[in-house]
Design a protein around this motif. Structure first.
Motif, PDB file in Angstrom:
ATOM      1  N   ARG A 185      -5.207  11.321  -4.749  1.00 29.21           N
ATOM      2  CA  ARG A 185      -4.717  10.191  -6.124  1.00 29.21           C
ATOM      3  C   ARG A 185      -4.227   9.014  -5.821  1.00 29.21           C
ATOM      4  NH1 ARG A 185      -2.119  11.883 -11.974  1.00 29.21           N
ATOM      5  NH2 ARG A 185      -3.257   9.678 -13.240  1.00 29.21           N
ATOM      6  N   PRO A 186      -4.652   7.865  -5.539  1.00 23.57           N
ATOM      7  CA  PRO A 186      -3.685   6.871  -5.178  1.00 23.57           C
ATOM      8  C   PRO A 186      -2.447   6.553  -5.824  1.00 23.57           C
ATOM      9  CG  PRO A 186      -5.642   5.793  -6.221  1.00 23.57           C
ATOM     10  CD  PRO A 186      -5.324   7.248  -5.981  1.00 23.57           C
ATOM     11  N   LEU A 187      -1.291   6.843  -5.365  1.00 27.16           N
ATOM     12  CA  LEU A 187       0.256   6.577  -5.863  1.00 27.16           C
ATOM     13  C   LEU A 187       0.912   5.074  -6.644  1.00 27.16           C
ATOM     14  CD1 LEU A 187       1.686   8.077  -2.677  1.00 27.16           C
ATOM     15  CD2 LEU A 187       0.928   9.059  -4.165  1.00 27.16           C
ATOM     16  N   ALA A 188       0.906   5.332  -7.214  1.00 23.53           N
ATOM     17  CA  ALA A 188       0.692   4.185  -8.785  1.00 23.53           C
ATOM     18  C   ALA A 188       1.605   5.185  -9.444  1.00 23.53           C
ATOM     19  CB  ALA A 188      -0.387   3.219  -9.022  1.00 23.53           C
ATOM     20  N   LYS A 189       2.829   4.196 -10.064  1.00 23.29           N
ATOM     21  CA  LYS A 189       3.883   4.305 -11.433  1.00 23.29           C
ATOM     22  C   LYS A 189       2.628   4.677 -11.993  1.00 23.29           C
ATOM     23  CE  LYS A 189       6.783   1.866 -10.302  1.00 23.29           C
ATOM     24  NZ  LYS A 189       8.160   1.451 -10.501  1.00 23.29           N
ATOM     25  N   PRO A 190       2.899   5.255 -13.845  1.00 27.23           N
ATOM     26  CA  PRO A 190       2.186   5.173 -14.622  1.00 27.23           C
ATOM     27  C   PRO A 190       2.360   3.850 -15.394  1.00 27.23           C
ATOM     28  CG  PRO A 190       3.682   7.350 -14.771  1.00 27.23           C
ATOM     29  CD  PRO A 190       4.170   6.118 -13.403  1.00 27.23           C
ATOM     30  N   LEU A 199      -6.739  -3.837 -17.188  1.00 28.08           N
ATOM     31  CA  LEU A 199      -7.187  -4.544 -16.412  1.00 28.08           C
ATOM     32  C   LEU A 199      -9.393  -4.684 -15.457  1.00 28.08           C
ATOM     33  CD1 LEU A 199      -4.887  -6.849 -14.551  1.00 28.08           C
ATOM     34  CD2 LEU A 199      -5.551  -7.094 -16.416  1.00 28.08           C
ATOM     35  N   GLY A 200      -9.624  -3.070 -16.320  1.00 27.06           N
ATOM     36  CA  GLY A 200     -10.730  -2.710 -15.753  1.00 27.06           C
ATOM     37  C   GLY A 200     -10.597  -2.172 -13.979  1.00 27.06           C
ATOM     38  N   ILE A 201      -9.160  -1.950 -13.564  1.00 27.71           N
ATOM     39  CA  ILE A 201      -9.417  -2.363 -12.168  1.00 27.71           C
ATOM     40  C   ILE A 201      -9.746  -0.730 -11.459  1.00 27.71           C
ATOM     41  CG2 ILE A 201      -7.886  -3.011 -10.015  1.00 27.71           C
ATOM     42  CD1 ILE A 201      -8.956  -5.423 -11.017  1.00 27.71           C
ATOM     43  N   ASP A 202      -9.919  -0.264 -10.411  1.00 25.31           N
ATOM     44  CA  ASP A 202     -10.353   1.025  -9.560  1.00 25.31           C
ATOM     45  C   ASP A 202      -9.129   1.122  -9.114  1.00 25.31           C
ATOM     46  OD1 ASP A 202     -11.082   3.854  -8.625  1.00 25.31           O
ATOM     47  OD2 ASP A 202     -12.626   2.641  -8.459  1.00 25.31           O
ATOM     48  N   LEU A 203      -7.808   1.758  -9.218  1.00 25.49           N
ATOM     49  CA  LEU A 203      -7.142   2.123  -7.860  1.00 25.49           C
ATOM     50  C   LEU A 203      -7.279   2.213  -6.734  1.00 25.49           C
ATOM     51  CD1 LEU A 203      -3.851   3.854 -10.085  1.00 25.49           C
ATOM     52  CD2 LEU A 203      -4.413   1.285 -10.143  1.00 25.49           C
ATOM     53  N   THR A 204      -8.878   3.013  -6.986  1.00 27.49           N
ATOM     54  CA  THR A 204      -8.578   3.586  -5.110  1.00 27.49           C
ATOM     55  C   THR A 204      -9.570   2.378  -4.473  1.00 27.49           C
ATOM     56  OG1 THR A 204     -11.269   4.321  -6.227  1.00 27.49           O
ATOM     57  CG2 THR A 204      -9.791   6.057  -5.833  1.00 27.49           C
ATOM     58  N   THR A 205      -9.799   1.494  -5.190  1.00 25.39           N
ATOM     59  CA  THR A 205     -10.473  -0.101  -4.568  1.00 25.39           C
ATOM     60  C   THR A 205      -8.934  -0.966  -4.083  1.00 25.39           C
ATOM     61  OG1 THR A 205     -10.725  -1.090  -6.736  1.00 25.39           O
ATOM     62  CG2 THR A 205     -12.433   0.264  -5.902  1.00 25.39           C
ATOM     63  N   VAL A 206      -7.973  -0.326  -5.076  1.00 25.68           N
ATOM     64  CA  VAL A 206      -6.517  -1.535  -4.400  1.00 25.68           C
ATOM     65  C   VAL A 206      -6.027  -1.252  -2.889  1.00 25.68           C
ATOM     66  CG1 VAL A 206      -4.565  -2.458  -5.362  1.00 25.68           C
ATOM     67  CG2 VAL A 206      -6.511  -1.759  -7.100  1.00 25.68           C
ATOM     68  N   THR A 207      -5.813  -2.486  -2.342  1.00 29.30           N
ATOM     69  CA  THR A 207      -5.525  -1.994  -1.640  1.00 29.30           C
ATOM     70  C   THR A 207      -3.487  -2.376  -1.894  1.00 29.30           C
ATOM     71  OG1 THR A 207      -6.607  -2.885  -0.065  1.00 29.30           O
ATOM     72  CG2 THR A 207      -4.508  -3.603   0.941  1.00 29.30           C
ATOM     73  N   PRO A 208      -2.416  -0.592  -1.799  1.00 29.03           N
ATOM     74  CA  PRO A 208      -1.398  -0.905  -1.613  1.00 29.03           C
ATOM     75  C   PRO A 208      -0.612  -1.065  -0.584  1.00 29.03           C
ATOM     76  CG  PRO A 208      -2.000   1.398  -0.215  1.00 29.03           C
ATOM     77  CD  PRO A 208      -3.112   0.387  -0.883  1.00 29.03           C
ATOM     78  N   THR A 209       0.290  -2.538  -1.025  1.00 29.97           N
ATOM     79  CA  THR A 209       1.928  -2.744  -0.166  1.00 29.97           C
ATOM     80  C   THR A 209       2.924  -2.447  -0.500  1.00 29.97           C
ATOM     81  OG1 THR A 209       2.398  -4.537  -2.250  1.00 29.97           O
ATOM     82  CG2 THR A 209       0.443  -4.731  -0.598  1.00 29.97           C
ATOM     83  N   GLY A 210       3.634  -0.971  -2.044  1.00 34.17           N
ATOM     84  CA  GLY A 210       4.324  -0.552  -1.828  1.00 34.17           C
ATOM     85  C   GLY A 210       5.034   0.260  -0.596  1.00 34.17           C
ATOM     86  N   PRO A 211       6.109   1.026  -1.221  1.00 31.00           N
ATOM     87  CA  PRO A 211       6.560   1.838  -0.152  1.00 31.00           C
ATOM     88  C   PRO A 211       6.019   2.876   0.224  1.00 31.00           C
ATOM     89  CG  PRO A 211       8.596   0.742  -1.490  1.00 31.00           C
ATOM     90  CD  PRO A 211       6.906   0.508  -2.278  1.00 31.00           C
ATOM     91  N   ASP A 212       5.384   3.201   0.983  1.00 28.15           N
ATOM     92  CA  ASP A 212       4.903   4.528   1.145  1.00 28.15           C
ATOM     93  C   ASP A 212       3.717   4.026   0.715  1.00 28.15           C
ATOM     94  OD1 ASP A 212       7.079   6.123   3.107  1.00 28.15           O
ATOM     95  OD2 ASP A 212       7.913   6.328   1.155  1.00 28.15           O
ATOM     96  N   GLY A 213       2.879   4.189   0.621  1.00 28.10           N
ATOM     97  CA  GLY A 213       1.755   3.521   0.149  1.00 28.10           C
ATOM     98  C   GLY A 213       1.312   3.701  -1.325  1.00 28.10           C
ATOM     99  N   THR A 214       2.215   2.864  -1.723  1.00 27.17           N
ATOM    100  CA  THR A 214       2.226   2.994  -3.337  1.00 27.17           C
ATOM    101  C   THR A 214       1.877   1.658  -3.873  1.00 27.17           C
ATOM    102  OG1 THR A 214       4.339   4.153  -3.364  1.00 27.17           O
ATOM    103  CG2 THR A 214       4.164   2.698  -5.080  1.00 27.17           C
ATOM    104  N   ILE A 215       0.969   1.783  -5.184  1.00 31.91           N
ATOM    105  CA  ILE A 215       0.576   0.834  -5.641  1.00 31.91           C
ATOM    106  C   ILE A 215       1.528  -0.202  -6.571  1.00 31.91           C
ATOM    107  CG2 ILE A 215      -1.304  -0.468  -7.152  1.00 31.91           C
ATOM    108  CD1 ILE A 215      -3.061   1.767  -5.710  1.00 31.91           C
ATOM    109  N   THR A 216       1.883  -1.208  -6.551  1.00 29.63           N
ATOM    110  CA  THR A 216       2.182  -2.133  -7.126  1.00 29.63           C
ATOM    111  C   THR A 216       1.872  -2.852  -7.992  1.00 29.63           C
ATOM    112  OG1 THR A 216       2.314  -3.599  -5.498  1.00 29.63           O
ATOM    113  CG2 THR A 216       3.989  -2.590  -4.909  1.00 29.63           C
ATOM    114  N   ARG A 217       2.677  -3.904  -9.111  1.00 32.77           N
ATOM    115  CA  ARG A 217       1.758  -4.808 -10.207  1.00 32.77           C
ATOM    116  C   ARG A 217       1.299  -5.742  -9.470  1.00 32.77           C
ATOM    117  NH1 ARG A 217       3.096  -3.944 -15.690  1.00 32.77           N
ATOM    118  NH2 ARG A 217       4.464  -2.112 -15.992  1.00 32.77           N
TER     119      ARG A 217
END
Length: 484
Positions: A185-190, A199-217
């Motif tokens: 499961r993609p890493l992201a805060k609630p 926004l209708g965005i699938d998190l699995t398609t988002v490239t993370p830039t946060g620490p340890d692969g965390t998806i940010t706003r």
């Protein structure tokens, strides 16, 4: 297992306000290994209304801090675990530092290591002194790695083949598996997950830039942004011609600060108020020379010794007297019930600028206070706001507000109503100006007042009467006695 559950207790982020959903951890006062007692403050958090210190409700030794400072955590999420039976036996080693926010907020699969949760993908192998019972491999599942050998992410080709031949799917942005043959499961805060859902965005398609692969706003917003328009091929420059210099990049000359806490709540409240309540603002310029003289006299009055005495005190008192003479202005609009709620009490809000943003604490039942009591309440309100210790309760239930823009040298403004309130008074700077007094032009102390009100509740006549009464009192402050 039951004994372990009783031994390690979790303290969850409480709702420290009225229906708040999240809070930011500003500062930890404890660390793993520290002993804590029931009622001891363990951290300071900032809600959408104020900074609040959180006491822990049980004794023990801090085992783990689940989030670091600066992390926004949803209400109901465990933020700290405590060993309530220290020395009762071997326990998992406490974390040396707060866990990363993305992993701690996500529900993890129950582990078989004595109650400790398994690490999420991207955080490595959790240190543990207990033995694990080996799992039986499922049919068709890859064999588990030997003990002590870190598991390697399986390539996409290792996944079970589909029943029918199909074109190979593009590789996911994160090919790690979660140990069950499924993509992690993609890493992201609630809050980030909610933003992506809105926004209708699938998190699995988002490239993370946060620490340890965390998806940010910012990652979610970047994924939601429209693709840039195609750029035309550059036209070849003639031989020998110099290319036009490109504009200097803005990198390094801009700062981005996340909108959160008090600033976020204020922005949302002002937008809601401005586009919900129809605002009307009226202005009046008034000679306040006698009021300024009364302020100077009150500072020497023994009954006011040790109290904060300034022009704002008498403006507040004048506003309260004007409301007593025109009580219909002290009301609220109930949209759901389609009713006007008239209030027989005045909770007087005072807009206060703080390092965390604008807050509006209010003085409860201000209309029933004497002048010394009002001065004491104002002084306490200001000092508490400056220290960042205003409680959420102190900022709820307001009925009208005063904003003192004059302290910044501003003549006046068109203030926006605090949500749920009927009126707000702007008090401008007091300046020495030429003024016609008793038929002659003389230098007088003059200020400009502005009163904004909800036109659903207050018509022009009522708003004008209130503003005129305030001005009349400040021009002749003896009316504080004759009109009270």
């Amino acid at each position: 297992m039951a004994a372990t559950d009783q031994r390690f207790r979790e303290f969850k982020m409480p709702d420290v306000g009225e229906g708040l959903t999240e809070a930011e951890i500003l500062k930890w006062y404890v660390a793993p290994g520290d002993r804590v007692a029931d009622g001891q403050v363990v951290c300071e958090v900032e809600t959408a209304k104020a900074a609040v210190e959180l006491p822990i409700p049980f004794d023990g030794v801090v085992h783990e801090l689940r989030f670091g400072e600066g992390t926004t955590v949803d209400v109901g999420t465990a933020i700290i675990s405590v060993d309530t039976q220290p020395g009762a036996g071997d326990a998992p080693a406490p974390s040396a530092a707060p866990a990363e926010p993305a992993g701690a907020a996500e529900p993890a699969e129950p582990a078989e290591n004595g109650g400790r949760q398994a690490n999420l993908v991207g955080y490595g192998v959790a240190p543990s002194s207990t033995k694990r019972r080996p799992r039986k491999p499922r049919p068709g599942a890859p064999a588990a790695p030997a003990r002590g050998v870190p598991a390697q992410p399986l390539p996409a080709a290792a996944a079970p083949a589909p029943a029918a031949p199909a074109a190979p799917a593009p590789a996911p942005t994160r090919p790690e598996l979660n140990g069950h043959g499924k993509a992690a499961r993609p890493l992201a805060k609630p809050p980030v997950r909610k933003l992506a859902k809105d926004l209708g965005i699938d998190l699995t398609t988002v490239t993370p830039t946060g620490p340890d692969g965390t998806i940010t706003r910012e990652d979610v917003h970047a994924a939601a942004a429209p693709a840039p328009a195609a750029v035309a091929e550059p036209v070849a420059q003639p031989a020998g011609a110099e290319a036009e210099a490109a504009p200097a990049p803005s990198a390094g000359r801009e700062r981005r600060v996340p909108v959160k806490g008090v600033r976020k709540a204020t922005a949302q409240a002002m937008v809601n108020s401005a586009f919900t309540a129809p605002h009307v603002t009226e202005f009046i310029t008034v000679d306040v020379t006698r009021t300024m003289k009364l302020v100077a006299d009150l500072k020497q009055d023994p009954d006011m010794a040790g109290l904060r005495v300034n022009p704002l005190l008498l403006v507040a008192k004048a506003f309260l007297v004007a409301i007593r003479r025109n009580p219909e202005i002290n009301a609220a609009w109930d949209e759901d019930a389609q009713e006007i709620v008239y209030k027989d009490y005045v909770n007087l809000g005072i807009a206060a600028a703080t390092p965390r943003g604008l807050i509006v604490p209010n003085i409860k039942d201000a209309g029933s206070l004497t002048l010394p009591e009002l001065a004491s309440a104002l002084g306490e309100l200001v000092s508490t706001a400056r220290e960042g210790k205003t409680s959420p309760a102190a900022m709820s239930g307001g009925t009208v507000t005063i904003t003192n823009v004059g302290v910044f040298g501003v003549d006046t403004g068109t203030p926006i109503l605090n949500p749920g309130e009927s009126a707000i008074l702007a008090f401008g700077a007091v300046k020495l100006q030429p003024w016609v007094h008793k038929g002659k032009v003389k230098p007088r102390q003059v200020t400009t007042l502005a009163l904004s009100f909800d036109h659903r509740l207050v018509d022009g006549e009522l708003g004008s009467k209130v503003l005129a009464d305030i001005a009349a009192i400040l021009e002749q402050p003896k009316r504080l006695i004759t009109w009270a």
